[in-house]
Design a protein around this motif. Structure first.
Motif, PDB file in Angstrom:
ATOM      1  N   LYS A 157     -28.062   1.174  53.026  1.00 39.34           N
ATOM      2  CA  LYS A 157     -27.201   2.070  53.847  1.00 39.34           C
ATOM      3  C   LYS A 157     -27.168   3.727  53.313  1.00 39.34           C
ATOM      4  CE  LYS A 157     -22.608   0.916  52.764  1.00 39.34           C
ATOM      5  NZ  LYS A 157     -21.311   0.288  53.215  1.00 39.34           N
ATOM      6  N   TRP A 158     -27.348   3.678  51.803  1.00 33.73           N
ATOM      7  CA  TRP A 158     -27.204   4.841  51.289  1.00 33.73           C
ATOM      8  C   TRP A 158     -28.509   5.620  51.267  1.00 33.73           C
ATOM      9  CZ3 TRP A 158     -22.420   5.513  51.851  1.00 33.73           C
ATOM     10  CH2 TRP A 158     -21.514   4.803  51.659  1.00 33.73           C
ATOM     11  N   THR A 159     -29.656   5.014  51.346  1.00 32.95           N
ATOM     12  CA  THR A 159     -30.975   5.663  50.953  1.00 32.95           C
ATOM     13  C   THR A 159     -31.905   5.664  52.268  1.00 32.95           C
ATOM     14  OG1 THR A 159     -30.485   4.654  48.844  1.00 32.95           O
ATOM     15  CG2 THR A 159     -32.771   5.522  49.265  1.00 32.95           C
ATOM     16  N   LEU A 160     -32.821   6.626  52.204  1.00 34.47           N
ATOM     17  CA  LEU A 160     -33.834   6.652  53.085  1.00 34.47           C
ATOM     18  C   LEU A 160     -35.168   6.389  52.172  1.00 34.47           C
ATOM     19  CD1 LEU A 160     -33.261   9.149  56.149  1.00 34.47           C
ATOM     20  CD2 LEU A 160     -33.482   6.789  56.217  1.00 34.47           C
ATOM     21  N   THR A 161     -35.771   5.485  52.235  1.00 37.29           N
ATOM     22  CA  THR A 161     -37.089   5.137  51.342  1.00 37.29           C
ATOM     23  C   THR A 161     -38.125   5.838  52.379  1.00 37.29           C
ATOM     24  OG1 THR A 161     -37.721   3.235  52.566  1.00 37.29           O
ATOM     25  CG2 THR A 161     -36.166   3.176  50.488  1.00 37.29           C
ATOM     26  N   PRO A 162     -39.248   6.280  51.437  1.00 38.07           N
ATOM     27  CA  PRO A 162     -40.294   6.813  52.172  1.00 38.07           C
ATOM     28  C   PRO A 162     -40.716   6.160  53.475  1.00 38.07           C
ATOM     29  CG  PRO A 162     -40.779   6.726  49.896  1.00 38.07           C
ATOM     30  CD  PRO A 162     -39.561   5.955  49.938  1.00 38.07           C
ATOM     31  N   GLN A 163     -40.824   4.776  53.490  1.00 42.71           N
ATOM     32  CA  GLN A 163     -41.252   3.981  54.546  1.00 42.71           C
ATOM     33  C   GLN A 163     -40.265   4.242  55.830  1.00 42.71           C
ATOM     34  OE1 GLN A 163     -40.864   2.915  51.427  1.00 42.71           O
ATOM     35  NE2 GLN A 163     -42.649   1.553  50.733  1.00 42.71           N
ATOM     36  N   GLU A 164     -38.823   4.310  55.300  1.00 38.85           N
ATOM     37  CA  GLU A 164     -38.025   4.635  56.628  1.00 38.85           C
ATOM     38  C   GLU A 164     -38.364   6.055  56.896  1.00 38.85           C
ATOM     39  OE1 GLU A 164     -34.513   1.566  54.937  1.00 38.85           O
ATOM     40  OE2 GLU A 164     -34.533   3.653  54.187  1.00 38.85           O
ATOM     41  N   GLN A 165     -38.365   6.936  56.069  1.00 38.39           N
ATOM     42  CA  GLN A 165     -38.457   8.317  56.680  1.00 38.39           C
ATOM     43  C   GLN A 165     -39.828   8.412  57.465  1.00 38.39           C
ATOM     44  OE1 GLN A 165     -38.479  10.944  53.051  1.00 38.39           O
ATOM     45  NE2 GLN A 165     -37.630   9.615  51.906  1.00 38.39           N
ATOM     46  N   GLN A 166     -40.655   7.551  57.130  1.00 39.52           N
ATOM     47  CA  GLN A 166     -41.942   7.733  57.865  1.00 39.52           C
ATOM     48  C   GLN A 166     -41.719   7.252  59.508  1.00 39.52           C
ATOM     49  OE1 GLN A 166     -45.084   9.271  57.177  1.00 39.52           O
ATOM     50  NE2 GLN A 166     -45.311   8.940  59.372  1.00 39.52           N
ATOM     51  N   GLU A 167     -40.926   6.133  59.429  1.00 43.10           N
ATOM     52  CA  GLU A 167     -40.386   5.620  60.747  1.00 43.10           C
ATOM     53  C   GLU A 167     -39.968   6.578  61.690  1.00 43.10           C
ATOM     54  OE1 GLU A 167     -38.257   1.983  60.652  1.00 43.10           O
ATOM     55  OE2 GLU A 167     -39.150   1.508  58.898  1.00 43.10           O
ATOM     56  N   ILE A 168     -38.993   7.536  60.917  1.00 39.96           N
ATOM     57  CA  ILE A 168     -38.390   8.460  61.848  1.00 39.96           C
ATOM     58  C   ILE A 168     -39.139   9.806  62.172  1.00 39.96           C
ATOM     59  CG2 ILE A 168     -36.601  10.561  61.341  1.00 39.96           C
ATOM     60  CD1 ILE A 168     -35.152   8.759  59.381  1.00 39.96           C
ATOM     61  N   ALA A 169     -40.304   9.946  61.297  1.00 39.63           N
ATOM     62  CA  ALA A 169     -41.198  10.926  61.504  1.00 39.63           C
ATOM     63  C   ALA A 169     -42.181  10.567  62.613  1.00 39.63           C
ATOM     64  CB  ALA A 169     -42.063  11.326  60.141  1.00 39.63           C
ATOM     65  N   THR A 170     -42.813   9.224  62.616  1.00 35.70           N
ATOM     66  CA  THR A 170     -43.414   8.733  63.444  1.00 35.70           C
ATOM     67  C   THR A 170     -42.805   9.035  64.924  1.00 35.70           C
ATOM     68  OG1 THR A 170     -44.592   7.419  62.075  1.00 35.70           O
ATOM     69  CG2 THR A 170     -44.963   6.655  64.511  1.00 35.70           C
ATOM     70  N   ALA A 171     -41.467   8.522  65.031  1.00 36.19           N
ATOM     71  CA  ALA A 171     -40.906   8.379  66.313  1.00 36.19           C
ATOM     72  C   ALA A 171     -40.819   9.794  66.881  1.00 36.19           C
ATOM     73  CB  ALA A 171     -39.418   8.039  66.194  1.00 36.19           C
ATOM     74  N   THR A 172     -40.260  10.935  65.882  1.00 36.46           N
ATOM     75  CA  THR A 172     -40.075  12.316  66.200  1.00 36.46           C
ATOM     76  C   THR A 172     -41.406  12.772  66.608  1.00 36.46           C
ATOM     77  OG1 THR A 172     -38.284  12.471  64.659  1.00 36.46           O
ATOM     78  CG2 THR A 172     -39.593  14.575  65.152  1.00 36.46           C
ATOM     79  N   ALA A 173     -42.313  12.796  66.084  1.00 41.46           N
ATOM     80  CA  ALA A 173     -43.847  13.115  66.559  1.00 41.46           C
ATOM     81  C   ALA A 173     -44.060  12.515  68.138  1.00 41.46           C
ATOM     82  CB  ALA A 173     -44.725  12.608  65.688  1.00 41.46           C
ATOM     83  N   ALA A 174     -43.925  11.384  68.237  1.00 35.14           N
ATOM     84  CA  ALA A 174     -44.132  10.733  69.434  1.00 35.14           C
ATOM     85  C   ALA A 174     -43.118  11.577  70.637  1.00 35.14           C
ATOM     86  CB  ALA A 174     -43.783   9.314  69.581  1.00 35.14           C
ATOM     87  N   TYR A 175     -41.856  11.444  70.310  1.00 33.89           N
ATOM     88  CA  TYR A 175     -40.875  12.168  71.331  1.00 33.89           C
ATOM     89  C   TYR A 175     -41.424  13.533  71.736  1.00 33.89           C
ATOM     90  CZ  TYR A 175     -37.490   8.601  69.823  1.00 33.89           C
ATOM     91  OH  TYR A 175     -36.673   7.408  69.474  1.00 33.89           O
ATOM     92  N   ASN A 176     -41.784  14.294  70.564  1.00 36.17           N
ATOM     93  CA  ASN A 176     -42.221  15.821  70.680  1.00 36.17           C
ATOM     94  C   ASN A 176     -43.593  15.896  71.631  1.00 36.17           C
ATOM     95  OD1 ASN A 176     -39.945  16.964  69.389  1.00 36.17           O
ATOM     96  ND2 ASN A 176     -41.022  17.077  67.485  1.00 36.17           N
ATOM     97  N   SER A 177     -44.485  14.804  71.349  1.00 30.61           N
ATOM     98  CA  SER A 177     -45.659  14.976  72.288  1.00 30.61           C
ATOM     99  C   SER A 177     -45.169  14.543  73.502  1.00 30.61           C
ATOM    100  CB  SER A 177     -46.593  13.723  71.497  1.00 30.61           C
ATOM    101  OG  SER A 177     -47.759  13.624  72.611  1.00 30.61           O
TER     102      SER A 177
END
Length: 547
Positions: free
Chosen positions: A430-450
Motif C-alpha cells: 500500500k505504500w509503493t507503486l511499482t513499475p508494473q502498477e504504474q503501467q496498469e494506471i498508464a494503460t487505463a488512462t490512455a484507454a480512457y483518454n482515447s
C-alpha cells in the motif's frame, strides 16, 4: 540494533531564493530616454457559437474546488468552474451558484461524527492538519460544522462531487455513499447527471471523469488484495465507456447545448507520488548509520539465496551514500520456501542466530520467519513511486509485526529490531507503486483518454488536454504569467498540500486551459481579448486563520 526515527516530508525544509544583480545607473537612464510604448488595443470579447447564459459544471474534486485535502468555502470560491463563470459573465453568462460548505475547516460530518477531517496547512517543514497546527500554536481550533445529513437543495451550477468516479455520476442512489452529494441530491434515488441536466444548461464542462477511476488504485499503492481495507481497483474500460457515453448523451440531450470536456492527467506525476524519495536512508542519520554493518550482516545471510534466484533482490545498505528502502513487490516470484529450506539446512545458521541471543533450537522457526518476510522483497529503485503518507512510516517500528514475531517466540527487543518499516520489515504494497502498477494506471488512462477524444470529436465539443498540461508541468514546468509552475509539493505552485489537488492558482491555470479550448472550438476570443484569469489574483496557500 537500534531502530531509527521516521523521516517526514524529506527535502521540503529548504527553499532557495536567488536575486539578480542591479543594473548600472546608465542602463536606467537609457531606458528613461526611450519613448513610451503604447499598448495595443485588444479586440472586443465575443462568445462565438457558445451560449454561456446558463453554465453548469459536472465532475469530481477539481470541479468542486477541493484543495489542501479538504473542501471549504475559500477553496470552492477559487474552483476552476467559478473562475470560468466570471469570464463567461462578460460574454452573456448568468449567475453561477455553488453549494458552499458551512466553514473553512475542510471537514464534513455525517450524523454529527467527523467523516472527513481538517484541511492541511503549511507547518514549516511540510503539510500539517489544520487542527494540529492551531493546537501547536496555542490557537483555538474551529469546529467542523458542515453536516452531510442536511440537504441544502439541488438547484446549483456546480456539481463537482469529491471522490466520484465516472460511473458514480450516473449511479442512482449515489448520495447514500457520498456525503458531499448527499447535501445536494434532489432525492434518495437521484443521479449526479440527472440533477445537473435538470438545470437545463446552455453550456457545460465535464472534468476529471476517469480521474478517480485510477486515483483510488494509485492512492492505495496498487493494492490488489480484495480483502484489504483500502482495496480500490481501476475501473474497467468498458464500465468507464458506458458511463462516459451516458454523461455526454445526457449533457447534450438539448442539441443547442455546447460544452468542454477535460481528459485524464497522468496522476502518477503528481506530488503525492513523487515527493518521497526511493532512497531516504541516510548513513549520516545517527539512528541508522551505526546499524548498517549489522544490517548488512543480517542480509548477508540472505543475499546468496537472492543472488542464486535473482541478483536484483540482494539487499545492501551503503555506508557512504543514501540507501533505498526495502519493499514488498507482489510481482516477484515468491521464494519463501526456498529461503526457509536453504537457511534450515545451513550448518552455519544456528551460529548466525546465536548473535541475537537465540538458541539453536530456534533455527527452524527463524528460518521460516525470514522466508515469509523476504520471499517477495527487494530494495527500491528510482522507478518505484511512494505515496506521500509513507514519509511518516519509513523508519518507524510496526507494532503489529512486533506482536506477531513475539507470538513466534522472539524476545520483544529483537522483534522490534526486525520490524523497522522499509529496513528490516519490507514496506507493504500500500505504500509503493511499482513499475508494473504504474503501467496498469498508464494503460487505463490512455484507454480512457482515447474514449474521451473520440466522443468529444463526434459531438463537436471542446477537448481540454489536461494530460499534456500536467506532463509539461511535471517536466519543465508550465508558465502562467510571471510564474513557472511545477508539480513539486509546497513550492511548485501548482499542486496543493495534499499532493493531488490543485492550488487556487493551479485551478486558475486550469480555467484558462478550458477557455483556450473553447476559443478554438467555438470561435470565442477570451484569450485574444484578454479575458482570462490572472495568476496574481490567485494564491498558492490558504491561511490557517480563515474565518
Amino acid at each position: 540494533m537500534k531502530t531509527f526515527k521516521n523521516l517526514k516530508y524529506l527535502g521540503l525544509v529548504a527553499l532557495a531564493i536567488s536575486i539578480t544583480a542591479c543594473n548600472k545607473e546608465e542602463d536606467f537612464e537609457e531606458f528613461l530616454d526611450q519613448p513610451p510604448v503604447e499598448e495595443a488595443a485588444l479586440p472586443a470579447l465575443t462568445s462565438g457559437d457558445a451560449d454561456f447564459s446558463n453554465y453548469v459544471a459536472i465532475g469530481a474534486s477539481f470541479t468542486a474546488g477541493f484543495t489542501d485535502g479538504g473542501l471549504f468555502i475559500a477553496g470552492q470560491e477559487d474552483s476552476f468552474p467559478n473562475t470560468l463563470s466570471k469570464q463567461f459573465a462578460k460574454a452573456g453568462g448568468g449567475t453561477f451558484t455553488q453549494p458552499l460548505m458551512d466553514d473553512n475547516t475542510g471537514g464534513i460530518l455525517v450524523g454529527g461524527t467527523v467523516a472527513r477531517g481538517y484541511r492541511f496547512v503549511f507547518g514549516g517543514a511540510g503539510p500539517v492538519a489544520l487542527d494540529d497546527f492551531l493546537a501547536s500554536q496555542g490557537a483555538p481550533v474551529p469546529p467542523i460544522t458542515t453536516e452531510a445529513g442536511v440537504n441544502i437543495g439541488s438547484d446549483w451550477n456546480n456539481f463537482g462531487i469529491p471522490g466520484a468516479k465516472s460511473w458514480h455520476l450516473v449511479a442512482p442512489g449515489y448520495a447514500a455513499a457520498n456525503p458531499f452529494y448527499a447535501r445536494i441530491a434532489s432525492s434518495a434515488s437521484a443521479t449526479v447527471l440527472g440533477d445537473a441536466v435538470a438545470q437545463n444548461p446552455t453550456f457545460f464542462t465535464l472534468s476529471e471523469v476517469g480521474g478517480n477511476d485510477v486515483l483510488g488504485y494509485a492512492l492505495s499503492g496498487g493494492e490488489s488484495d480484495t480483502t484489504a481495507e483500502n482495496y480500490d481497483p481501476i475501473t474497467p474500460v468498458a464500465t468507464f465507456d458506458d458511463a462516459l457515453n451516458a454523461l455526454i448523451a445526457g449533457l447534450t440531450s438539448n442539441p443547442n447545448t455546447k460544452g468542454a470536456v477535460g481528459n485524464v492527467p497522468d496522476i502518477t506525476s503528481l506530488a503525492h507520488f513523487t515527493t518521497v524519495p526511493y532512497n531516504p536512508l541516510e548513513p549520516s542519520n545517527p539512528d541508522f548509520g551505526p546499524q548498517i554493518p549489522l544490517l548488512n550482516s543480517i542480509f548477508g545471510a540472505l543475499n546468496p539465496i537472492f543472488n542464486a534466484v535473482d541478483p536484483s533482490r540482494a539487499i545492501v545498505f551503503s555506508e557512504t551514500e543514501n540507501s533505498p528502502v526495502v519493499i514488498f513487490d507482489e510481482n516477484l516470484a515468491d521464494i519463501s520456501a526456498t529461503i526457509t529450506n536453504a537457511l534450515s539446512s545451513s550448518p552455519t545458521f544456528p551460529a548466525f542466530i546465536a548473535q541475537f541471543g537465540l538458541p539453536p533450537a530456534a533455527a527452524d522457526t527463524v528460518a521460516a520467519l525470514l522466508g515469509s518476510t523476504y520471499g517477495q522483497t527487494r530494495q527500491a529503485t528510482e522507478n518505484d513511486l511512494f505515496v506521500l503518507p509513507s514519509s511518516s512510516i519509513i523508519g518507524t517500528v510496526n507494532n503489529a509485526n512486533v506482536a506477531i514475531l513475539m507470538g513466534q517466540g522472539l524476545p520483544q527487543a529483537l522483534a522490534g529490531q526486525f520490524s523497522v518499516e522499509g529496513v528490516t520489515l519490507p514496506l507493504a504494497d500500500k505504500w509503493t507503486l511499482t513499475p508494473q502498477e504504474q503501467q496498469e494506471i498508464a494503460t487505463a488512462t490512455a484507454a480512457y483518454n482515447s474514449s474521451i477524444s473520440s466522443i468529444v470529436s463526434s459531438n463537436g465539443l471542446a477537448l481540454v488536454d489536461l494530460n499534456t498540461i500536467l506532463n509539461q508541468a511535471a517536466s519543465a514546468g508550465i508558465q502562467f504569467d510571471d510564474y513557472n509552475m511545477n508539480t513539486s509539493l509546497v513550492f511548485g505552485g501548482l499542486v496543493s498540500l495534499d499532493g493531488v489537488h490543485l492550488t487556487a492558482r493551479g485551478y486558475a491555470l486550469m480555467a484558462n486551459s478550458f477557455l483556450d479550448a473553447i476559443d478554438t472550438t467555438y470561435g470565442s476570443n477570451f484569450r485574444a481579448s484578454g479575458n482570462v484569469a490572472k495568476a496574481d489574483d490567485f494564491g498558492v496557500n490558504y491561511s490557517a486563520l480563515l474565518p
